[in-house]
Design a protein around this motif. Structure first.
Motif, PDB file in Angstrom:
ATOM      1  N   LEU A  94     -31.639 -22.458  15.221  1.00 23.36           N
ATOM      2  CA  LEU A  94     -30.272 -22.942  15.015  1.00 23.36           C
ATOM      3  C   LEU A  94     -29.818 -22.845  13.560  1.00 23.36           C
ATOM      4  CD1 LEU A  94     -30.316 -25.989  17.419  1.00 23.36           C
ATOM      5  CD2 LEU A  94     -29.408 -23.713  17.810  1.00 23.36           C
ATOM      6  N   SER A  95     -30.475 -22.005  12.783  1.00 20.87           N
ATOM      7  CA  SER A  95     -30.043 -21.794  11.407  1.00 20.87           C
ATOM      8  C   SER A  95     -29.482 -20.379  11.287  1.00 20.87           C
ATOM      9  CB  SER A  95     -31.227 -21.984  10.443  1.00 20.87           C
ATOM     10  OG  SER A  95     -32.136 -20.911  10.573  1.00 20.87           O
ATOM     11  N   ARG A  96     -29.211 -19.968  10.070  1.00 26.89           N
ATOM     12  CA  ARG A  96     -28.672 -18.627   9.836  1.00 26.89           C
ATOM     13  C   ARG A  96     -29.670 -17.529  10.155  1.00 26.89           C
ATOM     14  NH1 ARG A  96     -27.923 -18.133   3.502  1.00 26.89           N
ATOM     15  NH2 ARG A  96     -27.755 -15.927   3.900  1.00 26.89           N
ATOM     16  N   TRP A  97     -30.933 -17.875  10.292  1.00 26.62           N
ATOM     17  CA  TRP A  97     -31.945 -16.844  10.506  1.00 26.62           C
ATOM     18  C   TRP A  97     -32.022 -16.368  11.948  1.00 26.62           C
ATOM     19  CZ3 TRP A  97     -32.428 -14.589   6.342  1.00 26.62           C
ATOM     20  CH2 TRP A  97     -32.387 -15.288   5.142  1.00 26.62           C
ATOM     21  N   GLY A  98     -31.395 -17.069  12.874  1.00 26.02           N
ATOM     22  CA  GLY A  98     -31.292 -16.560  14.237  1.00 26.02           C
ATOM     23  C   GLY A  98     -30.544 -15.238  14.276  1.00 26.02           C
ATOM     24  N   PRO A  99     -29.321 -15.193  13.711  1.00 24.13           N
ATOM     25  CA  PRO A  99     -28.630 -13.899  13.639  1.00 24.13           C
ATOM     26  C   PRO A  99     -29.351 -12.885  12.744  1.00 24.13           C
ATOM     27  CG  PRO A  99     -27.067 -15.679  13.387  1.00 24.13           C
ATOM     28  CD  PRO A  99     -28.438 -16.290  13.368  1.00 24.13           C
ATOM     29  N   GLY A 100     -30.086 -13.370  11.750  1.00 19.37           N
ATOM     30  CA  GLY A 100     -30.859 -12.462  10.903  1.00 19.37           C
ATOM     31  C   GLY A 100     -31.912 -11.709  11.703  1.00 19.37           C
ATOM     32  N   VAL A 101     -32.555 -12.407  12.615  1.00 20.49           N
ATOM     33  CA  VAL A 101     -33.538 -11.771  13.490  1.00 20.49           C
ATOM     34  C   VAL A 101     -32.848 -10.759  14.408  1.00 20.49           C
ATOM     35  CG1 VAL A 101     -35.141 -12.212  15.386  1.00 20.49           C
ATOM     36  CG2 VAL A 101     -35.161 -13.687  13.393  1.00 20.49           C
ATOM     37  N   LEU A 102     -31.671 -11.118  14.925  1.00 18.23           N
ATOM     38  CA  LEU A 102     -30.921 -10.182  15.767  1.00 18.23           C
ATOM     39  C   LEU A 102     -30.500  -8.940  14.992  1.00 18.23           C
ATOM     40  CD1 LEU A 102     -28.637 -12.482  17.932  1.00 18.23           C
ATOM     41  CD2 LEU A 102     -30.688 -11.235  18.624  1.00 18.23           C
ATOM     42  N   ALA A 103     -30.135  -9.116  13.723  1.00 17.29           N
ATOM     43  CA  ALA A 103     -29.760  -7.969  12.896  1.00 17.29           C
ATOM     44  C   ALA A 103     -30.945  -7.023  12.720  1.00 17.29           C
ATOM     45  CB  ALA A 103     -29.237  -8.439  11.540  1.00 17.29           C
ATOM     46  N   ALA A 104     -32.101  -7.591  12.427  1.00 22.48           N
ATOM     47  CA  ALA A 104     -33.296  -6.764  12.259  1.00 22.48           C
ATOM     48  C   ALA A 104     -33.658  -6.064  13.565  1.00 22.48           C
ATOM     49  CB  ALA A 104     -34.460  -7.632  11.780  1.00 22.48           C
ATOM     50  N   ALA A 105     -33.541  -6.768  14.674  1.00 26.36           N
ATOM     51  CA  ALA A 105     -33.846  -6.165  15.970  1.00 26.36           C
ATOM     52  C   ALA A 105     -32.847  -5.069  16.314  1.00 26.36           C
ATOM     53  CB  ALA A 105     -33.865  -7.232  17.056  1.00 26.36           C
ATOM     54  N   GLY A 106     -31.566  -5.295  16.025  1.00 24.95           N
ATOM     55  CA  GLY A 106     -30.552  -4.277  16.295  1.00 24.95           C
ATOM     56  C   GLY A 106     -30.800  -3.005  15.507  1.00 24.95           C
ATOM     57  N   LEU A 107     -31.150  -3.150  14.230  1.00 22.38           N
ATOM     58  CA  LEU A 107     -31.459  -1.978  13.410  1.00 22.38           C
ATOM     59  C   LEU A 107     -32.728  -1.276  13.888  1.00 22.38           C
ATOM     60  CD1 LEU A 107     -30.589  -3.469   9.901  1.00 22.38           C
ATOM     61  CD2 LEU A 107     -29.250  -1.820  11.230  1.00 22.38           C
ATOM     62  N   THR A 108     -33.706  -2.052  14.317  1.00 27.27           N
ATOM     63  CA  THR A 108     -34.939  -1.480  14.850  1.00 27.27           C
ATOM     64  C   THR A 108     -34.665  -0.680  16.125  1.00 27.27           C
ATOM     65  OG1 THR A 108     -36.227  -3.304  13.925  1.00 27.27           O
ATOM     66  CG2 THR A 108     -37.254  -2.031  15.695  1.00 27.27           C
ATOM     67  N   VAL A 109     -33.830  -1.221  16.982  1.00 22.13           N
ATOM     68  CA  VAL A 109     -33.510  -0.533  18.235  1.00 22.13           C
ATOM     69  C   VAL A 109     -32.737   0.762  17.960  1.00 22.13           C
ATOM     70  CG1 VAL A 109     -32.146  -0.722  20.356  1.00 22.13           C
ATOM     71  CG2 VAL A 109     -33.699  -2.549  19.710  1.00 22.13           C
ATOM     72  N   ILE A 110     -31.885   0.777  16.952  1.00 19.72           N
ATOM     73  CA  ILE A 110     -31.185   2.018  16.593  1.00 19.72           C
ATOM     74  C   ILE A 110     -32.197   3.110  16.244  1.00 19.72           C
ATOM     75  CG2 ILE A 110     -29.733   3.117  14.835  1.00 19.72           C
ATOM     76  CD1 ILE A 110     -28.096   0.506  14.774  1.00 19.72           C
ATOM     77  N   VAL A 111     -33.194   2.768  15.451  1.00 20.03           N
ATOM     78  CA  VAL A 111     -34.225   3.739  15.073  1.00 20.03           C
ATOM     79  C   VAL A 111     -35.029   4.167  16.302  1.00 20.03           C
ATOM     80  CG1 VAL A 111     -36.324   4.054  13.711  1.00 20.03           C
ATOM     81  CG2 VAL A 111     -34.356   2.892  12.708  1.00 20.03           C
ATOM     82  N   MET A 112     -35.320   3.226  17.181  1.00 22.04           N
ATOM     83  CA  MET A 112     -36.094   3.556  18.381  1.00 22.04           C
ATOM     84  C   MET A 112     -35.295   4.446  19.338  1.00 22.04           C
ATOM     85  SD  MET A 112     -38.106   0.021  19.038  1.00 22.04           S
ATOM     86  CE  MET A 112     -39.518   0.699  19.887  1.00 22.04           C
ATOM     87  N   ILE A 113     -33.998   4.238  19.426  1.00 24.00           N
ATOM     88  CA  ILE A 113     -33.161   5.088  20.273  1.00 24.00           C
ATOM     89  C   ILE A 113     -33.154   6.514  19.723  1.00 24.00           C
ATOM     90  CG2 ILE A 113     -30.791   5.528  21.039  1.00 24.00           C
ATOM     91  CD1 ILE A 113     -30.415   2.452  21.011  1.00 24.00           C
ATOM     92  N   GLU A 114     -33.077   6.650  18.413  1.00 23.07           N
ATOM     93  CA  GLU A 114     -33.119   7.982  17.800  1.00 23.07           C
ATOM     94  C   GLU A 114     -34.449   8.661  18.117  1.00 23.07           C
ATOM     95  OE1 GLU A 114     -32.398  11.439  15.860  1.00 23.07           O
ATOM     96  OE2 GLU A 114     -30.948   9.887  16.395  1.00 23.07           O
ATOM     97  N   ARG A 115     -35.519   7.924  18.011  1.00 23.99           N
ATOM     98  CA  ARG A 115     -36.837   8.496  18.300  1.00 23.99           C
ATOM     99  C   ARG A 115     -36.959   8.865  19.780  1.00 23.99           C
ATOM    100  NH1 ARG A 115     -40.368  11.861  17.662  1.00 23.99           N
ATOM    101  NH2 ARG A 115     -42.518  11.256  17.907  1.00 23.99           N
ATOM    102  N   LEU A 116     -36.422   8.029  20.661  1.00 21.05           N
ATOM    103  CA  LEU A 116     -36.445   8.351  22.091  1.00 21.05           C
ATOM    104  C   LEU A 116     -35.681   9.636  22.371  1.00 21.05           C
ATOM    105  CD1 LEU A 116     -35.879   4.811  23.637  1.00 21.05           C
ATOM    106  CD2 LEU A 116     -37.892   6.272  23.943  1.00 21.05           C
ATOM    107  N   ASP A 117     -34.574   9.807  21.721  1.00 26.26           N
ATOM    108  CA  ASP A 117     -33.780  11.028  21.896  1.00 26.26           C
ATOM    109  C   ASP A 117     -34.544  12.249  21.404  1.00 26.26           C
ATOM    110  OD1 ASP A 117     -31.376  12.187  22.840  1.00 26.26           O
ATOM    111  OD2 ASP A 117     -30.655  12.382  20.792  1.00 26.26           O
TER     112      ASP A 117
END
Length: 116
Positions: A89-112
């Motif tokens: 319930l602090s600001r780091w919840g969205p921080g984790v989502l930001a890191a996960a979103g960026l990680t998934v972008i890289v993983m999608i590129e690798r999958l492609d």
């Protein structure tokens, strides 16, 4: 893979990452809309898994362990980040989502890259 679907995955991941970064900077916890966007991305990744399983027989030269390892890892990353953001319930919840979103972008590129 599927060009239009890949672009949709990129767009949703990028919107989620940017939105999460903004919420982290604004020092706000993850709200219902942000968690909903996380659920949408998770659902799209599951659809990608299903589509990949359905069309995998028509491909040649793709290592199934490598490809499906990336797909399942992307799903797990988003699921765990969504749970963490819900519980934190602090600001780091969205921080984790930001890191996960960026990680998934890289993983999608690798999958492609693997699919082609």
């Amino acid at each position: 893979m599927f060009t239009v679907f890949t672009i949709v995955l990129y767009a949703v991941s990028a919107v989620l990452a940017i939105w999460s970064i903004i919420e982290t900077i604004r020092n706000r916890p993850a709200g219902k809309l942000l968690l909903g966007a996380t659920a949408v991305l998770l659902l799209l990744l599951i659809v990608q898994l299903v589509l990949s399983i359905a069309t995998f027989g028509s491909t040649q030269g793709i290592d199934p362990l490598l490809y499906f390892g990336y797909v399942i890892t992307a799903i797990l990353v988003m699921a765990l980040a969504g749970f963490w953001a819900f519980a934190e319930l602090s600001r780091w919840g969205p921080g984790v989502l930001a890191a996960a979103g960026l990680t998934v972008i890289v993983m999608i590129e690798r999958l492609d890259q693997i699919w082609q």
